[in-house]
Scaffold this motif. Structure first.
Motif, mmCIF file in Angstrom:
data_model
loop_
_atom_site.group_PDB
_atom_site.id
_atom_site.type_symbol
_atom_site.label_atom_id
_atom_site.label_comp_id
_atom_site.label_asym_id
_atom_site.label_seq_id
_atom_site.Cartn_x
_atom_site.Cartn_y
_atom_site.Cartn_z
ATOM 1 N N ALA A 83 0.836 -1.203 0.000
ATOM 2 C CA ALA A 83 0.000 0.000 0.000
ATOM 3 C C ALA A 83 0.869 1.250 0.000
ATOM 4 O O ALA A 83 1.895 1.319 0.669
ATOM 5 N N ARG A 143 -6.251 0.998 2.301
ATOM 6 C CA ARG A 143 -5.572 1.163 1.006
ATOM 7 C C ARG A 143 -5.189 -0.198 0.432
ATOM 8 O O ARG A 143 -5.286 -0.431 -0.777
ATOM 9 N N GLN A 144 -4.744 -1.123 1.305
ATOM 10 C CA GLN A 144 -4.362 -2.445 0.817
ATOM 11 C C GLN A 144 -5.567 -3.175 0.242
ATOM 12 O O GLN A 144 -5.469 -3.839 -0.797
#
Length: 262
Positions: A83, A143-144
């Protein structure tokens, strides 16, 4: 689906590793484990066709990667990096839609069908509510998950993940691992495979993964997590005493020696 045979990897004339063999079949999770500098990232870049093999072969869909265009490779392998925060404030949905580039071409514009696929990917990972949030302001775990959704939107039969839980807190690590395990169960029906690198042997146990254990650019051992991630093997790779124990629930865990004797 993805296979490497007697692979030597490196940059320019500098060889990083050699004699590497691996294969990823449908419904499988393959974990790459090893210390920093052992060649995991270079191996990933070679498998993805970003670096040429110094010797040996990489085949994707029974065709040499070296003979395939980046667009063709992108239709078969979806890559999930660690990320990161982009330089521009993209919405999370826009990031997921970037996965459709492999299907549309560089200058193609996503249509209704592409947006539907992107929304479905986010919904599948439980992050539909993040669609219009600023991606750069999301937590590391969020985000990942967005990057994994982007890979799903790519509709590739193979997903490659570079340390997907790096820099995440315990809760976010657990959430991402849960999604990887769920993808593995689903990919068995879709005919897909998952390859990921990690620094945590416990994650390979939790995912019930096949393991390629690397040291100094070479394969130390390969097989099931239970067969490969033994105390002697891990002690050899990481240079400190490591014990592999079984919890009361039957789960395997790795315990490094944290005390010294005088």
């Amino acid at each position: 689906m993805l296979e490497a045979r007697e692979l030597a990897i490196g940059y320019g004339r500098t060889q990083i590793g050699s004699g590497l063999n691996l294969s990823v079949n449908e419904g499988e999770i393959l974990c790459l484990l090893g210390p920093n500098g052992c060649g995991k990232t270079t191996l990933f870049r070679t498998l993805l066709g970003l670096l040429p093999a110094m010797s040996g072969t990489v085949t994707l869909g029974n065709r040499p990667v070296a003979n395939q265009t980046p667009a063709t490779i992108a239709q078969q392998i979806a890559y999930v990096p660690q990320a990161h925060a982009p330089p521009f404030p993209f919405e999370a949905l826009e990031v997921v839609l970037m996965g459709r580039t492999a299907r549309l071409g560089v200058f193609g514009q996503p249509g209704h069908h592409d947006r539907e696929i992107a929304h479905n990917a986010m919904d599948r990972l439980g992050i539909a509510n993040l669609a219009h949030r600023d991606y750069s302001r999301l937590s590391g775990g969020q985000r990942q998950l967005v990057l994994i959704a982007r890979a799903l939107a790519q509709e590739a039969p193979l997903i490659v993940m570079d340390e997907p839980t790096a820099s995440l807190d315990f809760g976010n690590q657990a959430q991402v691992l849960m999604q990887i395990a769920s993808l593995a169960r689903d990919v068995a029906a879709r005919g897909c495979g998952v390859v990921l690198s990690t620094h945590d042997p416990d994650q390979a146990f939790a995912l019930d993964a096949r393991v390629l254990l690397m040291k100094d650019g070479h394969e130390l051992a390969q097989g099931t997590a239970r067969d490969v991630l033994t105390g002697p093997n891990l002690s050899d790779v990481y240079g400190l005493p490591v014990a592999v124990e079984t919890t009361s629930s039957g789960r395997k865990v790795c315990m490094p020696a944290l005390t010294s004797h005088h």
